[in-house]
Structures are given as structure tokens and as C-alpha cells.
Design a protein around this motif. Structure first.
Motif, PDB file in Angstrom:
ATOM      1  N   VAL A  27     -21.932 -31.060 -16.962  1.00 30.18           N
ATOM      2  CA  VAL A  27     -21.597 -31.179 -18.172  1.00 30.18           C
ATOM      3  C   VAL A  27     -22.422 -30.781 -18.987  1.00 30.18           C
ATOM      4  N   THR A  30     -21.794 -27.019 -19.480  1.00 35.17           N
ATOM      5  CA  THR A  30     -20.708 -26.448 -20.292  1.00 35.17           C
ATOM      6  C   THR A  30     -20.445 -27.237 -21.656  1.00 35.17           C
ATOM      7  N   GLU A  32     -19.416 -29.983 -22.312  1.00 30.31           N
ATOM      8  CA  GLU A  32     -18.097 -30.638 -22.470  1.00 30.31           C
ATOM      9  C   GLU A  32     -18.621 -32.282 -22.519  1.00 30.31           C
ATOM     10  N   LEU A  34     -18.522 -35.907 -21.327  1.00 28.29           N
ATOM     11  CA  LEU A  34     -18.183 -36.497 -20.007  1.00 28.29           C
ATOM     12  C   LEU A  34     -16.929 -37.540 -19.933  1.00 28.29           C
ATOM     13  N   ALA A  55     -14.092 -33.350 -18.609  1.00 30.38           N
ATOM     14  CA  ALA A  55     -15.009 -32.167 -18.261  1.00 30.38           C
ATOM     15  C   ALA A  55     -14.288 -31.424 -17.287  1.00 30.38           C
ATOM     16  N   ALA A  58     -16.850 -28.534 -16.153  1.00 29.83           N
ATOM     17  CA  ALA A  58     -17.893 -29.085 -15.342  1.00 29.83           C
ATOM     18  C   ALA A  58     -17.380 -29.297 -13.975  1.00 29.83           C
ATOM     19  N   GLY A 103     -17.725 -25.975 -26.316  1.00 32.68           N
ATOM     20  CA  GLY A 103     -18.010 -27.403 -26.060  1.00 32.68           C
ATOM     21  C   GLY A 103     -18.194 -28.250 -27.154  1.00 32.68           C
ATOM     22  N   GLY A 105     -20.330 -31.022 -26.416  1.00 33.26           N
ATOM     23  CA  GLY A 105     -21.098 -32.145 -25.899  1.00 33.26           C
ATOM     24  C   GLY A 105     -22.495 -32.062 -26.659  1.00 33.26           C
TER      25      GLY A 105
END
Length: 161
Positions: A27, A30, A32, A34, A55, A58, A103, A105
Motif C-alpha cells: 500500500v 502504490t 493507495e 488502504l 488497494a 497493492a 495514488g 495515499g
């Protein structure tokens, strides 16, 4: 190993113990989130848990890394399967990073190489020399990329205009 079912209890125990941390590594790589709400959910119960739908990239690269680890499981006896799987995970990310959607994140502000180096060095605590060898870089380059990534993360996020 139970040859009829194709399952290896040692591998299953490894996955049960390490999958959570490895998913977190994926995660971070990437970028992203979670825990995102499922599509179409408005905060209510939708019958699906957020983690089950979040994700996807991921989860895909983690599944690929675990499959490669399983394929080499017999050869890994005596070696650390976590290190091997993390290497496979990083390699899977490196192969697909440019094709992944941007992403949102925590590490989304970083480029793929910066994310990879930062996760390996800071989150996973992999030595600079080992990181350099695994990524095919010089230790000096790893240090420079890591320093740049840390500086980027310390700087205030640019607000969208």
C-alpha cells in the motif's frame, strides 16, 4: 506438504503471519489508501468491508510476490521468507509502477523510485547497501534518493489551486 491439496502448512503459516505487514508495504508503494469506502457506499453498511475493496493494485502485486515466493518455497528452507517476499514485492512494484494510476495515499507525493527507497530504508529498515544491491543502484544514489524523499515528505504539501 500435503501433495493432494497442493498446500504447504509452513507457507500458509508464513502468509498468515506476514501478509498484513506485506500488504502495508504494498500500500505504501502504490500510494493507495488502504481503507477506502466501497464504490457507491455512503457511510452505511453495504455488505462489503472497506478493506476487501481497497488497494487493488497493492493486493495484486502482493499476490504476485506471494505466488513467486510459493514457487521457490522449497529452495527457501533456512532463508528468511519475509526478506524474499519483500524483494519479490518490490520487484513486482518496480515492474508495474509506471502503469499504476496516481495514488492518494500517504506517499503519493513521491515518485516510484523515491517511494521504493523510502519504504525499504525507513519503513522496512533495510540497510543502504542491501537496498542498493536489490535495486541495482549505488549506495550513494540510494542515500541521495532517500534524502530527497524524506525532504519531500517533510515539506508542507502544496495546496491545489
Amino acid at each position: 506438504m500435503d501433495r493432494r491439496s497442493g498446500r504447504d502448512p509452513e507457507f500458509e503459516a508464513f502468509v498468515a503471519g506476514a501478509a498484513g505487514r506485506l500488504l502495508h508495504v504494498a500500500v505504501l508503494l502504490t500510494a493507495e489508501p488502504l481503507y477506502a469506502a466501497p464504490a457507491g457506499a455512503s457511510g452505511g453498511a453495504s455488505g462489503r468491508t472497506p478493506a476487501a475493496t481497497a488497494a487493488p493494485a497493492a493486493r495484486r502485486i502482493l499476490a504476485s510476490a506471494l505466488a513467486r515466493t510459493y514457487a521457490h518455497w522449497e529452495r527457501l528452507r533456512g532463508d528468511d521468507p519475509y526478506d524474499h517476499t519483500r524483494q519479490e514485492l518490490c520487484a513486482a512494484y518496480a515492474r508495474t509502477a509506471r502503469r499504476l494510476p496516481p495514488g492518494t495515499g500517504v506517499l503519493a507525493r513521491l515518485g516510484p523510485l523515491e517511494r521504493l527507497v523510502l519504504v525499504m530504508r525507513v519503513y522496512e529498515g533495510v540497510a543502504e547497501e542491501v537496498t542498493a544491491a536489490q535495486l541495482g543502484l549505488t549506495p550513494e544514489r540510494v542515500e541521495a534518493v532517500c534524502n530527497r524523499a524524506v525532504a519531500t515528505m517533510r515539506a508542507p504539501a502544496q495546496e491545489a489551486a
